[in-house]
Write an enzyme that holds these catalytic residues in place. Structure first.
Site, mmCIF file in Angstrom:
data_model
loop_
_atom_site.group_PDB
_atom_site.id
_atom_site.type_symbol
_atom_site.label_atom_id
_atom_site.label_comp_id
_atom_site.label_asym_id
_atom_site.label_seq_id
_atom_site.Cartn_x
_atom_site.Cartn_y
_atom_site.Cartn_z
ATOM 1 C CB CYS A 118 -0.889 -0.001 1.245
ATOM 2 S SG CYS A 118 -2.097 1.345 1.243
ATOM 3 C CB CYS A 122 -1.753 4.391 7.721
ATOM 4 S SG CYS A 122 -2.979 4.931 6.510
ATOM 5 C CB CYS A 125 -1.055 0.425 8.547
ATOM 6 S SG CYS A 125 -1.502 -0.881 7.409
ATOM 7 N N GLY A 165 -3.880 -2.892 1.406
ATOM 8 C CA GLY A 165 -4.101 -1.964 0.297
ATOM 9 C C GLY A 165 -5.298 -1.060 0.495
ATOM 10 C CD GLU A 166 -8.036 3.624 0.076
ATOM 11 O OE1 GLU A 166 -7.907 3.774 1.295
ATOM 12 O OE2 GLU A 166 -9.145 3.635 -0.500
ATOM 13 C CB SER A 197 -12.048 -0.191 4.652
ATOM 14 O OG SER A 197 -11.250 0.634 5.431
ATOM 15 C CB SER A 220 -9.729 4.751 8.065
ATOM 16 O OG SER A 220 -10.078 3.422 7.790
ATOM 17 C CG LEU A 221 -12.277 11.012 10.797
ATOM 18 C CD1 LEU A 221 -12.199 11.579 9.390
ATOM 19 C CD2 LEU A 221 -13.551 11.497 11.481
ATOM 20 C CG HIS A 222 -7.800 6.054 12.011
ATOM 21 N ND1 HIS A 222 -8.709 5.126 12.466
ATOM 22 C CD2 HIS A 222 -7.223 5.498 10.907
ATOM 23 C CE1 HIS A 222 -8.685 4.065 11.677
ATOM 24 N NE2 HIS A 222 -7.810 4.264 10.729
ATOM 25 C CG ASN A 296 -5.827 -5.006 16.652
ATOM 26 O OD1 ASN A 296 -6.396 -5.438 17.642
ATOM 27 N ND2 ASN A 296 -6.465 -4.680 15.542
HETATM 28 S S1 SF4 Z 1 -4.689 2.671 3.635
HETATM 29 FE FE1 SF4 Z 1 -5.073 0.842 4.872
HETATM 30 S S2 SF4 Z 1 -3.598 -0.685 4.121
HETATM 31 FE FE2 SF4 Z 1 -2.930 1.313 3.364
HETATM 32 S S3 SF4 Z 1 -1.421 2.006 4.863
HETATM 33 FE FE3 SF4 Z 1 -3.406 2.877 5.453
HETATM 34 S S4 SF4 Z 1 -4.307 1.405 6.910
HETATM 35 FE FE4 SF4 Z 1 -2.629 0.369 5.825
#
Ligand code: SF4
Length: 347
Positions: A118, A122, A125, A165-166, A197, A220-222, A296
């Site tokens: 990816c 992030c 990740c 991946g995205e 997602s 995914s805002l976080h 996690n």
């Molecule tokens: S988009 Fe998803 S898979 Fe890609 S780095 Fe971010 S959390 Fe990881």
């Protein structure tokens, strides 16, 4: 371009009815042969020689036209705590991806990989660590479902596009995959059972709204704070929090599908009650759902999980502000199959 899937041969699951029709024309097969091939796809076969109602000559032609097997199981790890298995699957070019199979009381769900690696980067990740190698084809996404359905002799009823991946960064193949997933020629899965997602690619979210693919969108805002989000996710610098929420609103307006916001809670990073207040203000009076995901463990990472009291307090603030929310501990942590723990591997 590095992330294109060039020089790959097609595999069995890359073929849809139209491309089988083209093969039928080339080899002068009668048209019922195409129905037979689609029928074998529905049985999730992994070897050309399983197609016993097809002549040896035609099987040879199929070997010529496509790479076999479509995908290979390299390793399976089974959770001792939950009905969860993590599969290491090898693609034809040797790349290894991870796919997770989860049995719930409502059905059999699979967490799919959309890219080899990816490029979203992030920081929390495991998938981001090696960057992007290439996009998966729609057929390679379908092949993940086929091989697990075949191995477990089970009908897969739900899919979450939350593995490596995205998906919206591999837009065209992800859309083709969803169309084929729903098709009567394929797995015939209701897209209401599918969650896609995204880390917040605002233009692609708006584009997706018009694809007539009624998936649940999970953004995914976080963080509700722009500076904190910038530190967590490099993509945050491209699309601001208001831009992302506006794209989510647009998705809801066009599709009528309620958007889920994913919020991973990291100790002392984004777990302060003030962050929850900000989040509540951002989402107030919107038909949304917030999934709070206690972080996690990822080996070698500084990102850790808050204590239960902090997690509960965060949710309390949201609920007090009438924001629907649930706390979701992701499955498969003991086999590093949970959110943020999957990683791209090399053969
Ligand atoms: S988009 Fe998803 S898979 Fe890609 S780095 Fe971010 S959390 Fe990881």
């Amino acid at each position: 371009m590095m992330h294109k899937h060039k020089n790959l041969r097609k595999t069995f699951y890359d073929f849809d009815r139209e491309s089988f029709d083209q093969l039928a024309e080339k080899y002068k097969w009668p048209s019922f042969r195409v129905d037979q091939l689609i029928g074998w796809q529905e049985k999730h076969i992994q070897s050309v020689d399983e197609m016993t109602n097809i002549s040896i000559k035609m099987r040879e032609q199929l070997k010529e036209e496509m790479h076999w097997p479509p995908i290979k199981i390299v390793q399976v790890e089974t959770s001792e705590k939950e009905p969860v298995k993590k599969y290491l699957l090898q693609l034809q070019d040797g790349n290894i991806i991870e796919t997770v199979s989860m049995h719930y009381n409502y059905g059999h769900s699979i967490c799919l990989t959309m890219q080899v690696g990816c490029r979203m980067g992030c920081h929390f990740c495991a998938s981001a660590k090696l960057g992007l190698n290439r996009n998966l084809t729609a057929g390679e996404m379908l092949a993940q479902i086929a091989i697990i359905a075949y191995a477990e002799k089970s009908r897969i009823s739900h899919a979450v596009l939350m593995g490596i991946g995205e998906g919206l960064d591999n837009y065209d193949e992800t859309i083709t995959f969803l169309q084929r997933l729903r098709s009567d020629d394929g797995i015939s899965m209701s897209l209401r059972n599918v969650t896609l997602s995204t880390c917040g690619l605002a233009p692609e979210i708006k584009r997706l709204a018009h694809e007539n693919l009624p998936v649940t969108l999970a953004i995914s805002l976080h963080s509700s704070n722009q500076d904190t989000r910038n530190k967590l996710m490099p993509i945050a610098k491209h699309y601001t929090i208001p831009e992302i929420i506006s794209a989510g609103d647009y998705y809801f307006k066009v599709t009528g599908r309620r958007v889920t916001y994913e919020y991973t809670l990291f100790k002392d990073v984004n777990d302060h009650p003030q962050e929850a207040e900000n989040l509540a203000n951002l989402l107030k009076n919107k038909n949304v759902h917030v999934n709070l995901i206690p972080a996690n463990e990822i080996s070698g990472s500084d990102w850790t999980r808050p204590d239960q009291k902090t997690i509960d307090k965060f949710q309390e603030v949201l609920l007090k502000n009438q924001i629907n929310s649930t706390i979701r501990f992701s499955a498969g942590q003991d086999i590093t199959a949970a959110c943020g723990q999957l990683r791209r591997q090399n053969a």
